[in-house]
Design a protein around this motif. Structure first.
Motif, short mmCIF file in Angstrom:
data_model
loop_
_atom_site.label_atom_id
_atom_site.label_comp_id
_atom_site.label_asym_id
_atom_site.label_seq_id
_atom_site.Cartn_x
_atom_site.Cartn_y
_atom_site.Cartn_z
N SER A 1 0.96 3.28 -2.38
CA SER A 1 0.16 4.33 -3.03
C SER A 1 -0.80 4.97 -2.03
CB SER A 1 -0.60 3.76 -4.24
OG SER A 1 -1.44 2.71 -3.86
N SER B 1 0.80 -1.24 0.00
CA SER B 1 0.00 0.00 0.00
C SER B 1 0.82 1.27 0.00
CB SER B 1 -0.96 0.05 1.19
OG SER B 1 -1.57 -1.18 1.39
N ASP C 1 -6.76 -0.19 1.84
CA ASP C 1 -5.46 0.45 2.05
C ASP C 1 -5.62 1.85 2.62
OD1 ASP C 1 -4.83 -1.82 0.70
OD2 ASP C 1 -3.73 -0.87 -0.94
N GLU D 1 -7.05 8.02 -6.38
CA GLU D 1 -6.39 6.91 -7.10
C GLU D 1 -7.22 6.47 -8.31
OE1 GLU D 1 -4.29 4.24 -4.59
OE2 GLU D 1 -4.06 2.71 -6.13
MG MG Z 1 -1.58 0.58 -4.05
#
Ligand code: MG
Ligand code: ADP
Length: 336
Positions: A82, A80, A127, A115
């Protein structure tokens, strides 16, 4: 593992970012006009889109700023990174503007939207939720049906620890494989006349069989309904401090991801099998989306070194190891 963003607002129009992460390569600087949130668009370099998406989905316009990002979370390994970048950015924007959404869920959902819309990755919500709501010493139980969360204190963990192992085989989250899993789950829910498999249970798998659902649909659905039950059982085990049971559930989860959901890989299976061979290991499974990335192992503290040596000896690649304990979510750090 931690992601830190350090920055300062200025009177100019351009926001400048520098990431010191290896993953961004030579293009480690990004520059764009922040201006009004509505005018921010995704572009190059791609990594900066995680930050831009957060600015675009923040609750108000923010002034232009200069910032540096440093992270020890390996990127693209299923840990995770991101979400860590998004939630760190959002927390930075809260400090910059002095404004926060009313509920932490709104923050997590805004980061997920960033995202989706700015990087094109149709990620789930786990996440971002744990990056926002993580509490030291607790696991987070999240029900994706209604986004209700519960902190589960991990009591009596003194003798145990989590060992994360990066297979260093990149997690090729093939979008076609991901879509196949999703499609099968929707198909199973449709055959059962349910909104989603969250509303199904193990008896419904028999119904799928009797209604001649395809083998794939049955297996994918079986993974989902058994995983939901395992998650609920795991929360109860943690609340009781029953780590043996928690470890067994981790093993069952991996086996189901491997055999029914079919998202493991030979590298992950090899790491998991090696870990399970060591006396004092309670459970081991893949973590993240699968197809490469990392495993997570629950084990007694006194067998950590022995387990690492055994996994290194058995694994054909070169793994990396991290000791992990349940820590708090993103927060402001003041520099004096
Ligand atoms: Mg990710
Ligand atoms: P994961 O979240 O499992 O690590 P993702 O593919 O979802 O994998 O996210 C990885 C991407 O996130 C990287 O390719 C990069 O674009 C971005 N990223 C993560 N951490 C950083 C960072 N510290 N600096 C810049 N970009 C980052």
């Amino acid at each position: 593992m931690i992601t830190v963003i350090v920055g300062k607002p200025h009177d100019g129009v351009k926001t400048k970012l520098v990431s010191l992460s290896d993953v961004v390569g030579a293009t480690n600087e990004a520059e764009f006009e922040a201006g009004s949130r509505a005018n921010i668009k995704p572009g190059e370099p791609k990594w900066a889109n995680y930050v831009k998406g957060c600015i675009a989905n923040f609750i108000c316009d923010v002034p232009a700023f200069n910032a540096v990002i440093v992270s020890t979370v390996p990127a693209g390994a299923g840990l995770s990174s991101s979400a860590a970048l998004e939630v760190a950015t959002y927390t930075f924007l809260e400090t910059l503007s002095g404004k926060k959404p009313e509920k932490p869920e709104e923050k997590a959902l805004a980061c997920q939207k960033a995202e989706h819309n700015f990087t094109g990755v149709p990620c789930g919500i786990m996440d971002q939720f744990i990056s926002v709501m993580g509490k030291e010493g607790c696991a987070l139980l999240l029900d994706c049906r209604d986004l209700i969360t519960k902190q589960i204190p991990m009591l009596h963990m003194d003798n145990y620890i989590f060992l994360i192992t990066n297979s260093n085989a990149p997690h090729k989250l093939s979008s076609s494989a991901y879509c196949e899993r999703r499609d099968c789950c929707f198909e199973a829910a449709k055959i059962l006349g349910k909104k989603s498999l969250r509303d199904a249970n193990i008896n419904d798998i028999q119904t799928l069989i009797s209604r001649n659902a395809s083998d794939h649909v049955i297996k994918r659905a079986r993974h989902v309904v058994t995983e939901i039950q395992r998650t609920l059982d795991a929360a109860i085990a943690l609340e009781k401090g029953d780590f043996q049971q928690f470890g067994r559930l981790m093993n069952e989860s991996h086996d189901s991801l491997r055999d029914d959901y079919e998202v493991s890989s030979k590298e992950l299976d090899s790491l998991v099998s090696a870990a399970r061979e060591v006396d004092g290991v309670l459970g081991s499974r893949l973590t993240g989306a699968g197809f490469g990335g990392c495993t997570v192992t629950l084990l007694r503290k006194d067998v950590v070194n022995k387990t690492i040596q055994h996994m290194k000896a058995k694994y054909a690649g070169i793994p990396a190891f991290y000791i992990a304990t349940p820590a708090g979510g993103a927060r402001e750090i003041s520099i004096n």
